[in-house]
Design a protein around this motif. Sequence first.
Motif, PDB file in Angstrom:
ATOM      1  N   ASP A   1       0.836  -1.206   0.000  1.00 42.96           N
ATOM      2  CA  ASP A   1       0.000   0.000   0.000  1.00 42.96           C
ATOM      3  C   ASP A   1       0.869   1.254   0.000  1.00 42.96           C
ATOM      4  OD1 ASP A   1      -2.604  -1.192   0.078  1.00 42.96           O
ATOM      5  OD2 ASP A   1      -2.102  -1.880   2.099  1.00 42.96           O
ATOM      6  N   LYS A   2       0.393   2.278  -0.725  1.00 43.95           N
ATOM      7  CA  LYS A   2       1.264   3.460  -0.877  1.00 43.95           C
ATOM      8  C   LYS A   2       1.461   4.200   0.454  1.00 43.95           C
ATOM      9  CE  LYS A   2      -2.296   6.615  -2.786  1.00 43.95           C
ATOM     10  NZ  LYS A   2      -3.396   5.870  -2.181  1.00 43.95           N
ATOM     11  N   GLU A   3       0.507   4.082   1.373  1.00 42.16           N
ATOM     12  CA  GLU A   3       0.646   4.784   2.660  1.00 42.16           C
ATOM     13  C   GLU A   3       1.480   3.990   3.682  1.00 42.16           C
ATOM     14  OE1 GLU A   3      -2.014   3.379   1.309  1.00 42.16           O
ATOM     15  OE2 GLU A   3      -3.758   3.428   2.637  1.00 42.16           O
ATOM     16  N   PHE A   4       1.953   2.800   3.284  1.00 40.27           N
ATOM     17  CA  PHE A   4       2.652   1.911   4.226  1.00 40.27           C
ATOM     18  C   PHE A   4       3.815   2.619   4.938  1.00 40.27           C
ATOM     19  CE2 PHE A   4       6.050  -1.288   4.991  1.00 40.27           C
ATOM     20  CZ  PHE A   4       5.398  -2.088   5.913  1.00 40.27           C
ATOM     21  N   ASN A   5       4.659   3.308   4.163  1.00 43.69           N
ATOM     22  CA  ASN A   5       5.841   3.919   4.781  1.00 43.69           C
ATOM     23  C   ASN A   5       5.472   5.014   5.766  1.00 43.69           C
ATOM     24  OD1 ASN A   5       7.926   2.351   3.892  1.00 43.69           O
ATOM     25  ND2 ASN A   5       8.084   3.450   1.932  1.00 43.69           N
ATOM     26  N   ASP A   6       4.453   5.794   5.425  1.00 39.75           N
ATOM     27  CA  ASP A   6       4.010   6.848   6.350  1.00 39.75           C
ATOM     28  C   ASP A   6       3.471   6.242   7.632  1.00 39.75           C
ATOM     29  OD1 ASP A   6       4.620   8.997   4.953  1.00 39.75           O
ATOM     30  OD2 ASP A   6       2.609   9.422   4.161  1.00 39.75           O
ATOM     31  N   ILE A   7       2.656   5.222   7.457  1.00 43.34           N
ATOM     32  CA  ILE A   7       1.939   4.687   8.620  1.00 43.34           C
ATOM     33  C   ILE A   7       2.852   3.864   9.528  1.00 43.34           C
ATOM     34  CG2 ILE A   7       0.080   3.075   9.265  1.00 43.34           C
ATOM     35  CD1 ILE A   7      -1.619   4.355   7.175  1.00 43.34           C
ATOM     36  N   ARG A   8       3.833   3.198   8.956  1.00 39.18           N
ATOM     37  CA  ARG A   8       4.724   2.379   9.806  1.00 39.18           C
ATOM     38  C   ARG A   8       5.726   3.254  10.562  1.00 39.18           C
ATOM     39  NH1 ARG A   8      10.052   1.406   7.948  1.00 39.18           N
ATOM     40  NH2 ARG A   8      10.353   2.248   5.860  1.00 39.18           N
TER      41      ARG A   8
END
Length: 495
Positions: free
Chosen positions: A56-63
């Motif tokens: 998912d494209k938001e993975f890096n932000d959210i992790r």
Amino acid sequence: MGEGDILIGLEKKNNGLGANINLKNPKCRHSMNEINQATVKQLKENQIGSIISPNDKEFNDIRSLWNGMIDKKPALIFRCQNEEDVAAAIHFSKENDLEVAIRGGGHNVAGLACSDGGIVIDLTEMNSVRVNAKEHRVYAGGGATICDLDRETQKFGLATPMGVVSATGIAGLTLSGGIGWLRNKYGLSSDNLIAAEVVTADGKLVHTSETENSELLWGLRGGGGNFGVVTTFVYRLHEVGPEVMSALVFYPGDSRKEVLHDYREFTDQAPDEVSSIAINGFIPDEPAYPEEIHGEPFIALVAMYSGDPEKGKEILQPLREFSKPMLDLSDVMSYTDVQQLFDEDYPDGRRYYWKSIYLNSLDDEVIDKINEQTEKAPSNLSTVDVWPLGGAMRRVESEETAFGARHAPYLLGIEANWTDPGKDEDNIRWARSCLNVMKSFGGGTYLNFPGFFEEEDTKLPDIYGKNYQRLVDLKTQYDPENLFRLNQNIEPKGK
Ligand SMILES: Cc1cc2nc3c(=O)[nH]c(=O)nc-3n(C[C@H](O)[C@H](O)[C@H](O)COP(=O)(O)OP(=O)(O)OC[C@H]3O[C@@H](n4cnc5c(N)ncnc54)[C@H](O)[C@@H]3O)c2cc1C
């Protein structure tokens, strides 16, 4: 939802999922990189909150976490919306033998809110806050921040003790104590926790209060995230603000000795309404400070008076007159502004490594060492902080709550804060060496400022003292398989 309800029909929901999982994390069996897309799709369909995978494209932000030192890649992030989502995540992790991280506000300095290869139970979206002003209670979701809590409680002129940076999560902070501007008047955050709802390792919802499952409440008051996922925290509220007097005085570094000496005399006799910190550091090169003093060593005295602001002006006045200030920003201000005074000093993504030790005294030798160690800091952003502890927080007996001993008169916080990844070693070495020097003057550690726990020589049985065995029994009752182990871990019996 009733007491002990099993929250999920996971037979249905997770049927057959995760069969072909293979973890990279040595603590787990498989690697989640290999979770197939069908599995993820099916999980997403069954969960109200979103499920974020590395695709998912938001993975890096959210992790990502507050501390830029931490770079962990979980296999899946369960962004939970309610207790059922939490239970589903627990069940999935057990079925697939995946490490579990719990994320409240994501501000744990050691980055315990994320797992490498396992799953994250992310409560960020469970941040609702409901105030019962009549009964002086607040109900806050496990992902609420201090800012969320203060915003709602201050609408009624009420507050409960929290920490001094408003982006911090209430969850991690409360579960390991919680010290801030109300500690001397009203105690630790955990002392004000009067009930909670917890999804335990078996996926059940357990209510705890002083009359119901009270041993669990005892454990949550300082025992960390060991016993389950706290989805609701219920706190006692007190009348505070909306305006309070705050002292914020910067003195030049060469007056540290005399200022700390006078500060010690002041805090020894100050009323409980005063909670304060003496911060030793260097003026950061930032626009908030006049350019001509950038880089200058300082000692800052920061204090709040939690009663009538006019009286507070009088009581805090001596703090402004110990020497000739470089800068005096003291004023009457809103309680929520005081709670946010330091927010900009702790941006997301900077590098942080914090240690702490309780001090037996602030005598002249200790003051000299604090001065000497501050001067050695390799980064201008680092500080050495003296937190006088007293009043309500010291009047609670060690065995009354899991937190343990709280009778030291001072806590010393050693904050290595820096930006250059190439300087990691220098900064960590400085914090550790500062701690070693200060060990001659005290002992113990505050578990909210513990360094990167697994790498340290900190021993939980020493920290919890007589409470440790009782915590082991509680852990054995609620989490016998040690599912919740990515924390300052209390091991259950037989593990
Ligand atoms: C900028 C900053 C300022 C701070 N100031 C203070 C201060 O003034 N006073 C003070 O006492 N401390 C302070 N701290 C320390 C702070 O209390 C800890 O870092 C705490 O862990 C942060 O809580 P969190 O929910 O944001 O953490 P997270 O990183 O989300 O969680 C930390 C750990 O807590 C547990 N946990 C989190 N949520 C839950 C939950 N819902 N249920 C069960 N377990 C859970 C888990 O074990 C998790 O690994 C500060 C930290 C920072 C970064």
